[in-house]
Design a protein around this motif. Structure first.
Motif, mmCIF file in Angstrom:
data_model
loop_
_atom_site.group_PDB
_atom_site.id
_atom_site.type_symbol
_atom_site.label_atom_id
_atom_site.label_comp_id
_atom_site.label_asym_id
_atom_site.label_seq_id
_atom_site.Cartn_x
_atom_site.Cartn_y
_atom_site.Cartn_z
ATOM 1 N N ALA A 166 5.712 12.686 4.542
ATOM 2 C CA ALA A 166 6.382 11.408 4.794
ATOM 3 C C ALA A 166 7.184 11.451 6.096
ATOM 4 O O ALA A 166 7.150 10.513 6.900
ATOM 5 C CB ALA A 166 7.281 11.054 3.621
ATOM 6 N N LEU A 167 7.900 12.554 6.316
ATOM 7 C CA LEU A 167 8.700 12.677 7.531
ATOM 8 C C LEU A 167 7.831 12.721 8.785
ATOM 9 O O LEU A 167 8.190 12.151 9.817
ATOM 10 C CB LEU A 167 9.573 13.932 7.462
ATOM 11 C CG LEU A 167 10.820 13.843 6.583
ATOM 12 C CD1 LEU A 167 11.561 15.179 6.580
ATOM 13 C CD2 LEU A 167 11.755 12.735 7.071
ATOM 14 N N VAL A 168 6.683 13.389 8.691
ATOM 15 C CA VAL A 168 5.779 13.451 9.843
ATOM 16 C C VAL A 168 5.275 12.062 10.201
ATOM 17 O O VAL A 168 5.250 11.669 11.374
ATOM 18 C CB VAL A 168 4.606 14.404 9.554
ATOM 19 C CG1 VAL A 168 3.507 14.240 10.601
ATOM 20 C CG2 VAL A 168 5.086 15.850 9.551
ATOM 21 N N PHE A 180 0.816 -1.217 0.000
ATOM 22 C CA PHE A 180 0.000 0.000 0.000
ATOM 23 C C PHE A 180 0.847 1.263 0.000
ATOM 24 O O PHE A 180 0.316 2.368 0.084
ATOM 25 C CB PHE A 180 -0.922 0.004 1.222
ATOM 26 C CG PHE A 180 -1.726 -1.254 1.371
ATOM 27 C CD1 PHE A 180 -2.778 -1.532 0.523
ATOM 28 C CD2 PHE A 180 -1.398 -2.185 2.353
ATOM 29 C CE1 PHE A 180 -3.517 -2.704 0.650
ATOM 30 C CE2 PHE A 180 -2.117 -3.358 2.500
ATOM 31 C CZ PHE A 180 -3.180 -3.619 1.638
ATOM 32 N N TRP A 181 2.173 1.086 -0.087
ATOM 33 C CA TRP A 181 3.073 2.240 -0.048
ATOM 34 C C TRP A 181 2.862 3.122 -1.276
ATOM 35 O O TRP A 181 2.616 2.640 -2.381
ATOM 36 C CB TRP A 181 4.529 1.769 -0.003
ATOM 37 C CG TRP A 181 5.514 2.906 0.055
ATOM 38 C CD1 TRP A 181 5.997 3.517 1.170
ATOM 39 C CD2 TRP A 181 6.133 3.559 -1.051
ATOM 40 N NE1 TRP A 181 6.874 4.503 0.839
ATOM 41 C CE2 TRP A 181 6.984 4.559 -0.531
ATOM 42 C CE3 TRP A 181 6.056 3.403 -2.443
ATOM 43 C CZ2 TRP A 181 7.744 5.395 -1.331
ATOM 44 C CZ3 TRP A 181 6.812 4.249 -3.247
ATOM 45 C CH2 TRP A 181 7.645 5.214 -2.704
ATOM 46 N N ARG A 182 2.952 4.406 -1.077
ATOM 47 C CA ARG A 182 2.876 5.346 -2.173
ATOM 48 C C ARG A 182 3.753 6.538 -1.841
ATOM 49 O O ARG A 182 3.911 6.898 -0.666
ATOM 50 C CB ARG A 182 1.441 5.821 -2.416
ATOM 51 C CG ARG A 182 0.749 6.370 -1.194
ATOM 52 C CD ARG A 182 -0.627 6.936 -1.522
ATOM 53 N NE ARG A 182 -0.511 8.164 -2.278
ATOM 54 C CZ ARG A 182 -1.546 8.955 -2.577
ATOM 55 N NH1 ARG A 182 -2.774 8.596 -2.205
ATOM 56 N NH2 ARG A 182 -1.375 10.072 -3.253
ATOM 57 N N PRO A 183 4.392 7.153 -2.843
ATOM 58 C CA PRO A 183 5.236 8.316 -2.566
ATOM 59 C C PRO A 183 4.405 9.484 -2.054
ATOM 60 O O PRO A 183 3.260 9.681 -2.470
ATOM 61 C CB PRO A 183 5.868 8.631 -3.923
ATOM 62 C CG PRO A 183 4.962 8.011 -4.924
ATOM 63 C CD PRO A 183 4.381 6.801 -4.277
ATOM 64 N N LEU A 184 4.995 10.240 -1.135
ATOM 65 C CA LEU A 184 4.331 11.391 -0.541
ATOM 66 C C LEU A 184 5.260 12.590 -0.564
ATOM 67 O O LEU A 184 6.483 12.432 -0.691
ATOM 68 C CB LEU A 184 3.954 11.092 0.921
ATOM 69 C CG LEU A 184 2.935 9.990 1.195
ATOM 70 C CD1 LEU A 184 2.805 9.781 2.701
ATOM 71 C CD2 LEU A 184 1.593 10.337 0.587
#
Length: 278
Positions: free
Chosen positions: A55-57, A46-50
């Protein structure tokens, strides 16, 4: 609330599984890192780029709520008995209430009464004589409690401003937790204590995929569906649930009178939450 009750029962089994099959046999740092790696595998599809900030949060949330929390928790075992450790976890509802007030930018008004009642109930169940030298352990377990509480409230706060699915968020969440625990394992683990038996490997598989992966997903999602008061109280429901599971399945010993009185206090705290929310 039903989802939080279900996860509470799920996690109640985890305490006994760790105590019976892993504690003292498998290195704690390796066990925690293994759990985080297995949980991450569950959510990789379910990973997707953000955007990097988002992403860091999410990674920071996982690193604090689970990664750093577990490091403080396992370190506290050097200074506390198991009974003392369980006793000192009863303060988690107070931290949940505190962080909920801070994030909402409000003066504490209604949150503290049910949280204090939940702490009182857990204290009745778990209170025991303390050892002479426990202050370091007390500080460590309070740090663990604060990390877990902060992560829960922060996740609830983030959920108000994002449309990203919980499944997609948790790929980043467990990546942050894994980075912290993997670094700790590389620096501190005893590599002579690997999970070598099928039972140990099976328990870690269950803890990683089900208790950590699906469990934290369910708990975090459930935390967005209840009030901060109810979330605070539910953080201590694991204590009577864990005791009952240990007694029924692993023939542990319990003072049923204290368990009953403490559970009544916690039930009263939940009733107070419902009354204040209505």
């Amino acid at each position: 609330m039903g989802l939080l009750w279900g996860i509470t029962l799920l996690w109640a089994f985890s305490f006994s599984l760790i105590g019976v099959y892993l504690a003292g046999q498998v290195d704690a740092y390796l066990a925690v890192a293994s759990r985080m790696a297995l949980a991450l595998l569950v959510f990789l599809p379910f990973w997707r780029p953000l955007p990097w900030r988002q992403a860091l949060v999410l990674m920071a949330t996982g690193a604090i709520e689970i990664g750093i929390m577990y490091l403080f928790l396992y370190k506290s075992y050097q200074y506390l008995t198991v009974a003392e450790l369980l006793l000192f976890t009863i303060f988690t509802p107070l931290y949940v209430s505190l962080f909920a007030d801070l994030f909402a930018r409000r003066w504490p008004k209604h949150l503290w009464a049910p949280a204090l009642l939940a702490v009182a109930g857990a204290a009745v169940i778990r209170w025991t004589e303390l050892s002479e030298d426990y202050w370091k352990g007390f500080a460590l377990i309070q740090a663990a409690n604060a990390c877990f509480a902060f992560g829960q409230v922060w996740y609830r706060h983030q959920s108000k401003s994002t449309s990203l699915t919980h499944r997609a968020r948790f790929a980043w969440f467990f990546l942050g937790a894994l980075l912290v625990t993997a670094l700790a394992s590389a620096l501190l683990a005893d590599w002579q204590k690997l999970p070598v038996t099928p039972v140990q490997q099976g328990v870690l598989l269950w803890l990683g995929v089900v208790a950590s992966g699906l469990g934290y997903l369910g708990w975090s999602y459930g935390s967005t569906l209840v009030s901060a008061q109810q979330l605070a109280v539910m953080n201590n429901m694991l204590i009577p649930a864990g005791i009952v599971v240990n007694v029924v399945i692993w023939q542990g010993q319990v003072d049923w009178l204290r368990l009953g009185l403490g559970s009544v206090c916690m039930a009263g705290a939940l009733w107070l939450c419902r009354r204040q929310s209505s």
